[in-house]
Scaffold this motif. Structure first.
Motif, PDB file in Angstrom:
ATOM      1  N   ASN A 146       0.705  -1.242  -0.064  1.00 47.13           N
ATOM      2  CA  ASN A 146       0.107   0.083  -0.067  1.00 47.13           C
ATOM      3  C   ASN A 146       0.813   1.084  -0.001  1.00 47.13           C
ATOM      4  O   ASN A 146       1.573   1.602   0.853  1.00 47.13           O
ATOM      5  CB  ASN A 146      -0.887   0.016   1.030  1.00 47.13           C
ATOM      6  CG  ASN A 146      -1.938   1.093   1.085  1.00 47.13           C
ATOM      7  OD1 ASN A 146      -1.917   2.109   0.555  1.00 47.13           O
ATOM      8  ND2 ASN A 146      -3.112   0.595   1.838  1.00 47.13           N
ATOM      9  N   ALA A 147       1.085   1.940  -1.193  1.00 45.37           N
ATOM     10  CA  ALA A 147       1.709   3.012  -1.357  1.00 45.37           C
ATOM     11  C   ALA A 147       1.463   4.207  -0.395  1.00 45.37           C
ATOM     12  O   ALA A 147       2.476   4.942   0.175  1.00 45.37           O
ATOM     13  CB  ALA A 147       1.837   3.534  -2.726  1.00 45.37           C
ATOM     14  N   LYS A 148       0.166   4.263  -0.036  1.00 47.09           N
ATOM     15  CA  LYS A 148      -0.307   5.507   0.898  1.00 47.09           C
ATOM     16  C   LYS A 148       0.361   5.256   2.247  1.00 47.09           C
ATOM     17  O   LYS A 148       0.401   6.085   3.173  1.00 47.09           O
ATOM     18  CB  LYS A 148      -1.627   5.506   1.030  1.00 47.09           C
ATOM     19  CG  LYS A 148      -2.495   6.016  -0.404  1.00 47.09           C
ATOM     20  CD  LYS A 148      -3.970   6.024  -0.379  1.00 47.09           C
ATOM     21  CE  LYS A 148      -4.404   6.444  -1.627  1.00 47.09           C
ATOM     22  NZ  LYS A 148      -6.223   6.442  -1.651  1.00 47.09           N
ATOM     23  N   GLU A 149       0.506   3.994   2.778  1.00 52.79           N
ATOM     24  CA  GLU A 149       1.128   3.572   3.991  1.00 52.79           C
ATOM     25  C   GLU A 149       2.403   3.518   4.192  1.00 52.79           C
ATOM     26  O   GLU A 149       3.262   3.677   5.409  1.00 52.79           O
ATOM     27  CB  GLU A 149       0.666   2.344   4.618  1.00 52.79           C
ATOM     28  CG  GLU A 149      -0.898   2.373   4.608  1.00 52.79           C
ATOM     29  CD  GLU A 149      -1.616   0.977   5.160  1.00 52.79           C
ATOM     30  OE1 GLU A 149      -0.833   0.059   5.291  1.00 52.79           O
ATOM     31  OE2 GLU A 149      -2.663   0.980   5.437  1.00 52.79           O
ATOM     32  N   LYS A 150       3.297   3.739   3.042  1.00 55.66           N
ATOM     33  CA  LYS A 150       4.658   3.492   3.274  1.00 55.66           C
ATOM     34  C   LYS A 150       5.301   4.465   4.015  1.00 55.66           C
ATOM     35  O   LYS A 150       6.223   4.062   4.887  1.00 55.66           O
ATOM     36  CB  LYS A 150       5.313   3.457   1.560  1.00 55.66           C
ATOM     37  CG  LYS A 150       5.105   2.418   0.883  1.00 55.66           C
ATOM     38  CD  LYS A 150       6.110   2.439  -0.321  1.00 55.66           C
ATOM     39  CE  LYS A 150       6.060   1.215  -0.933  1.00 55.66           C
ATOM     40  NZ  LYS A 150       6.714   1.196  -2.255  1.00 55.66           N
TER      41      LYS A 150
END
Length: 347
Positions: free
Chosen positions: A104-108
């Motif tokens: 999940n790119a948003k959580e990186k």
């Protein structure tokens, strides 16, 4: 608590594995000598290696079943695997390595900051693996594993690449991290001290098979068979010729023995740990004693090892340095006492 069930076989030509165990313990240790199959067992749980036949389940989910033709890919098993070599990507920075498993790119960014803080890697974000110390490399590898919140954590000889001092530091740090980890952990090691320190239950393996399993304290106190006793650190063994339920002759030590516990029917050997032996300064032969016929001495930083000649072998007696002053006062003992309560009957 999650439960793992393993019942698998794997053939490697001249080496065959047949591994079966089940546990719901929070921390499980797999103890065994090099080449016994413990790392291969971990790889088959992770899905990196494939069993020839059998079944693996975790949290009632089938990860592998030869009969049902199920083999869940490694990336879908939600397991975190720490390799012995750490296996960091050499062309990636610390931050890139940690984020490599986050989908999940948003959580990186949020997860990265959390991992950098948890594993004390702040300031090393832009470093590459060849710029890291052994401890920093291990922290980075662990951070990468924890970054995608696995439900099952697999640690393959996690401290084998570290020197003695750094190993101790990293063990304490990992213990603290595992206290806050909600999943199940399986740690593979040939080091009995690591297993004892980390694990609630242990699986003892030898030549591709499980030879003992149970609560860690129980296995160390009552290993039941000679090979398990050896792997748990016992140094002294003799065959026994049973006389009655509580008495036997030990031909390798040349002495009659009285046991505090009833000798099991299948017992063929007796063991005693080197630190449980008691020195005697009276030269009166009696049961549970051997003459102090000194063969060799090894002085370590915090204890001394004495190797005593016996009729068909030797006995190792270890004494800690703070107790050794009695030898300076009295001289070498005349005999060694093998306390009945310290004798371990073994199959």
């Amino acid at each position: 608590m999650e439960k793992i069930n393993i019942n698998i076989k794997k053939s490697f030509g001249s080496f065959d594995m047949d591994v079966s165990f089940s546990s719901s313990a929070r921390r499980i240790g797999i103890l065994g000598a090099s080449g016994c199959g413990k790392s291969q067992t971990l790889k088959m749980i992770a899905g990196i290696a494939v069993p020839s036949e059998g079944k693996i389940t975790y949290e009632d989910k089938v990860l592998f079943s030869s009969s049902d033709k199920i083999n869940i890919p490694p990336q879908k098993r939600n397991t975190g695997y720490l390799f012995q070599s750490y296996a960091l990507f050499p062309n990636m920075t610390v931050s890139q390595n940690i984020c490599s498993g986050i989908k999940n790119a948003k959580e990186k960014e949020t997860i990265l900051k959390e991992m950098l803080s948890l594993f004390h890697l702040e300031g090393l974000e832009g470093h590459y693996p060849d710029q890291l110390s052994g401890g920093q490399a291990q922290r980075t590898a662990l951070a990468r594993v924890f970054a995608y919140h696995p439900s099952l954590l697999l640690l393959d000889e996690p401290f084998s690449a570290l020197d003695y001092h750094l190993k101790d530091v990293m063990q304490e740090e990992l213990l603290e991290i595992l206290d806050g980890y909600g999943g199940q952990t399986i740690l593979v090691s040939h080091d009995r001290d690591e297993i004892y320190k980390f694990c609630d239950e242990i699986i003892v393996m030898d030549e591709g098979r499980v030879i003992s399993c149970g609560e860690t304290l129980d296995i160390f106190r009552n290993p039941k068979n000679k090979r398990t006793a050896e792997l748990s650190g016992c140094k002294n063994f003799s065959r026994i010729e049973k006389k009655d339920d509580f008495h036997a002759y030990a031909p390798d030590w040349g002495t009659d023995l009285e046991f505090a516990q009833k000798i099991p029917e299948k017992a063929l050997y007796v063991g005693i740990r080197a630190h449980d032996i008691v020195p005697l300064w009276e030269d009166t032969p009696c049961d549970n004693t051997v003459p102090f016929n000194l063969k060799n001495t090894a002085r370590l930083p915090f204890e001394t090892h004495f190797y005593i000649c016996c009729p068909k072998g030797q006995i190792c007696w270890f004494i800690q340095r703070d107790r050794e002053k009695v030898i300076g006062e009295k001289g070498m003992p005349q005999r060694l006492h093998l306390p009945p309560e310290s004798l371990i009957p073994l199959e």
